[in-house]
Design an enzyme around this catalytic site. Structure first.
Site, PDB file in Angstrom:
ATOM      1  N   TYR A 122      54.284  44.287  35.011  1.00  0.00           N
ATOM      2  CA  TYR A 122      54.532  44.527  36.555  1.00  0.00           C
ATOM      3  C   TYR A 122      55.967  44.453  37.129  1.00  0.00           C
ATOM      4  O   TYR A 122      56.923  43.995  36.102  1.00  0.00           O
ATOM      5  CB  TYR A 122      53.489  43.850  37.330  1.00  0.00           C
ATOM      6  N   ALA A 158      40.282  31.975  32.118  1.00  0.00           N
ATOM      7  CA  ALA A 158      39.507  33.142  32.666  1.00  0.00           C
ATOM      8  C   ALA A 158      38.179  33.410  32.225  1.00  0.00           C
ATOM      9  O   ALA A 158      37.118  33.083  32.738  1.00  0.00           O
ATOM     10  CB  ALA A 158      40.483  34.178  32.593  1.00  0.00           C
TER      11      ALA A 158
END
Ligand code: ADP
Ligand code: SF4
Length: 700
Positions: free
Chosen positions: A180, A324
């Site tokens: 990103y 996660a």
């Protein structure tokens, strides 16, 4: 129960700038597939983790501006007041349990295609992401950011940070990872700039530093400011005065953020499947970070073992145990460690079905935790089951993933459960699949459930018990649940992309034959149009036994669907390592025991290949005989007092293990209630008031 004092360190509070996390369990930002359009679903999903003891609970990537638009992949946004209201539901829910709420503010740069916003993606030097998989491809290339674009992104970050604070977040992120925008500035492969933002590592870090500074100016007095950064590529680049540019980056930014959240660069290495890597796989890349900064560091590595967690802290690798997947598989993992209930931990199996949900564009699903994403819309709590109003006698036939989950959940509801299984050990398909290369961790699906079931006095379990209709009538339970699974077929594949016809020959095999111990004579041709893991993993399995094997698929890649679970690149590597020839875009159309005929999917061209056996990994059909026989005797069942016969798992609809577990859980939650076959509760987004809808036709 008391916990072992060696785990006390995990429950120490840790400061993150102006805020303090109550313990070291940190649910790092991860995709949930729940956009701002599902605010209640999302709040309840995150709340379960706070309730389960995660001291910090974060959102997934949250776009700061419409120029960061990943549609149709689900993403959160922080663009306007409605977004603030949507996020506030989540922060309130997390705060209720004394945890901190974090938000991963994000600009996707050139790694998003802005399909919905139609704005040009932004990038340091116009280098696009040229994805090779259709689901991620796009054909709008990014523009090169000028100085005013840089100022805009900084302004959007600051505005989004202020909105995040209004929404109640305690930790606000700057994101410089995973391809990103921030990451693109860090890497010379993307960043060819000749101004003060390009060139030396000090210049390449400038944009990220400015993102941190504007965030601190906006909210730093009240919120912890975290930097999430990928270090894999930079770790491989030698530095001028440090071993690598990753070291130099941390040194340059050492005092800047309040927390470092460090990770790998690409989804397949960052969120690697257990088939190809074990617990703690990030350590070799990120282990140095703490030596260069005094700020706390969080990292992940599919940590499920409390001993590994303690070792990460004691050895100075991490300050926070990031999770996660372990937090999805067991939102109550910290609570179980805190309370010394280690054997109750529902360990993540590393199958990556959760990540596939994001790639599919839907709310997160989990193989181990069927309640993930269902907390609000179906009212399923990950640990608690509503006690049954009326205790009933339920017979479950089949002890695979579906039958085991159904027995566990019915047992928790207080029913009197009998589980009868044909095999010599419980687990169904896992009994074989756990023996395949890389799949041993998957057996945790069976182990976790068996561990709990063995403690339940209201559940009786029988092995080597193949039940027929007469035995079932003799047992006369109130309800019968058929969980008899599915079988693989020898069906072929057509240009319509459907299974059609069969291939009949003594040397045609299915995965069930391999499971039963029949080994094909080589050379073997594996024909895979199932496209998930089984074709690839059986090819590896045969090759590992020295059998000459080749792989053919009508798809464009081997195990094509595993792009969704981040496994695909590693499947190809594994097949290449074993010198397995891979032929794509071809179907097997004939086989005479010596020669297999391959036909090109699109142009019909035929190729003849010498082989002694063909293994078809294609279509599965339900093992439905028992169910059909029960239906045929419905009068006798009624006379015996049997009130319902239901199917769950693969016998209902063959699918991945996650579907079987969910199906077994759903039936158990709903049995004997009015919820059977009811649709789930639908969430609605927060929107500004819209003009009242006037019905076009008056209600009758
Ligand atoms: P699922 O994924 O739906 O749980 P599996 O195939 O993994 O399905 O497990 C179903 C299990 O049920 C198989 O191991 C099979 O041997 C067992 N089974 C099939 N028919 C019977 C039967 N009539 N009685 C008892 N067990 C059965
Ligand atoms: Fe772990 Fe699989 Fe659940 Fe993901 S879906 S959290 S990898 S068990």
């Amino acid at each position: 129960m008391m916990r072992d004092s060696r785990y006390d360190v995990l429950f120490e509070p840790v400061r993150i700038g102006p805020v303090t996390a109550p313990n070291r369990f940190y649910q790092v930002p991860h995709a949930s597939g729940m956009t701002n359009a599902l605010p209640r679903v999302r709040a309840a999903f995150r709340e379960a983790k706070a309730e389960g003891g995660w001291g910090v609970v974060c959102t997934g990537a949250c776009s700061t501006d419409p120029s960061s638009d990943d549609a149709p992949l689900p993403m959160a946004t922080m663009w306007d007041d409605n977004d603030i209201r949507a996020h506030a539901l989540m922060t309130d829910a997390v705060h209720k349990h004394g945890s901190l709420a974090g938000v991963e503010l994000w600009h996707g740069g050139a790694a998003v295609m802005n399909r919905a916003s139609r704005l040009p993606p932004l990038s340091p030097s116009g280098i696009p992401w040229m994805a090779t998989h259709i689901g991620f491809m796009g054909n709008l290339r990014p523009k090169v950011m000028d100085k005013s674009d840089i100022r805009d992104v900084l302004k959007w970050q600051a505005e989004a940070a202020r909105k995040a604070r209004s929404a109640g977040f305690d930790i606000v992120y700057v994101y410089a990872g995973m391809g990103y925008l921030g990451y693109e500035f860090l890497l010379p492969q993307y960043n060819h700039r000749t101004d003060e933002y390009g060139g030396s590592i000090a210049n390449r870090v400038r944009f990220v530093r400015e993102l941190i500074e504007v965030t601190k100016d906006a909210v730093g007095e009240h919120c912890g400011v975290a930097l999430r950064v990928s270090l894999e590529e930079l770790r491989g680049r030698p530095g001028q005065n440090q071993p690598s540019e990753a070291h130099e980056l941390i040194e340059l930014l050492a005092d800047c953020p309040d927390l470092f959240d460090v990770k790998m660069d690409s989804s397949p290495t960052d969120c690697s499947a257990s088939r190809f890597s074990g617990e703690g796989s990030h350590e070799p890349v990120i282990e140095f970070v703490k030596s260069l900064t005094k700020k706390p560091v969080v990292g992940v590595g599919r940590f499920t073992s409390p001993d590994t967690m303690v070792s990460q802290i004691r050895r100075g690798v991490l300050d926070f145990i990031g999770g996660a997947r372990p937090s999805i598989a067991d939102p109550f993992l910290p609570a179980k460690i805190r309370e010394g209930r280690m054997e109750e931990i529902r360990e993540c199996i590393g199958c990556n079905i959760c990540i596939s949900s994001w790639h599919d564009g839907v709310p997160v699903r989990c193989t181990q935790n069927p309640t993930a994403g269902e907390e609000w819309r179906r009212g399923w709590h990950p640990e608690r089951v509503v006690p049954a109003a009326k205790k009933e006698r339920v017979l479950i036939v089949g002890g695979g993933p579906a039958g085991l989950e159904c027995a566990l959940t019915l047992g928790r509801a207080g029913h009197e459960v009998t589980l009868a299984h044909a095999g010599r050990s419980f687990g169904g398909r896992l009994t074989f699949e756990k023996t395949l290369p890389g799949l041993s961790a998957w057996n945790r699906v069976a182990e976790y459930r068996l561990g709990r079931l063995n403690e339940m006095s209201n559940v009786s379990m029988y092995l080597e018990s193949t039940l027929g209709v007469d035995e079932i009538i003799d047992l006369a339970p109130d309800h019968v649940v058929v969980a008899t699974g599915a079988r693989w077929t020898n069906m072929l594949y057509s240009t319509l992309e459907i299974p059609v016809g069969t291939l009949e020959h003594a040397n045609v095999f299915t995965p069930d034959d391999i499971a039963a111990g029949r080994l094909p004579e080589g050379p073997v041709l594996v024909f895979d149009f199932d496209n998930y893991y089984m074709g690839g993993v059986l090819t590896e399995h045969l090759a590992a036994q020295g059998i000459d094997v080749s792989y053919v698929t009508p798809a464009g890649q081997a195990s094509a669907w595993t792009i969704m679970t981040n496994e695909l690149p590693l499947v190809h590597k594994a097949l290449a390592k074993r010198n397995v020839p891979v032929t794509t875009l071809h179907m097997v159309t004939a086989f005479d025991g010596e020669i297999a005929t391959l036909t090109h999917l699109f142009n019909g061209e035929q190729t003849r290949v010498s082989c002694r056996s063909v293994l078809i990994v294609g279509m599965r059909t339900p093992r439905n005989e028992l169910h059909e026989a029960l239906l045929a005797r419905s009068g006798d069942l009624t006379a015996a007092g049997i009130r319902s016969v239901e199917r769950i798992g693969d016998v209902l609809a063959p699918g991945a293990i996650t579907h079987a577990v969910h199906s077994g859980h759903k039936l158990a939650r709903e049995l004997g209630t009015l919820d059977m076959h009811k649709p789930y509760r639908r969430d609605t987004p927060f929107v500004d008031a819209v003009p009242d809808f006037a019905p076009r036709v008056a209600a009758e």
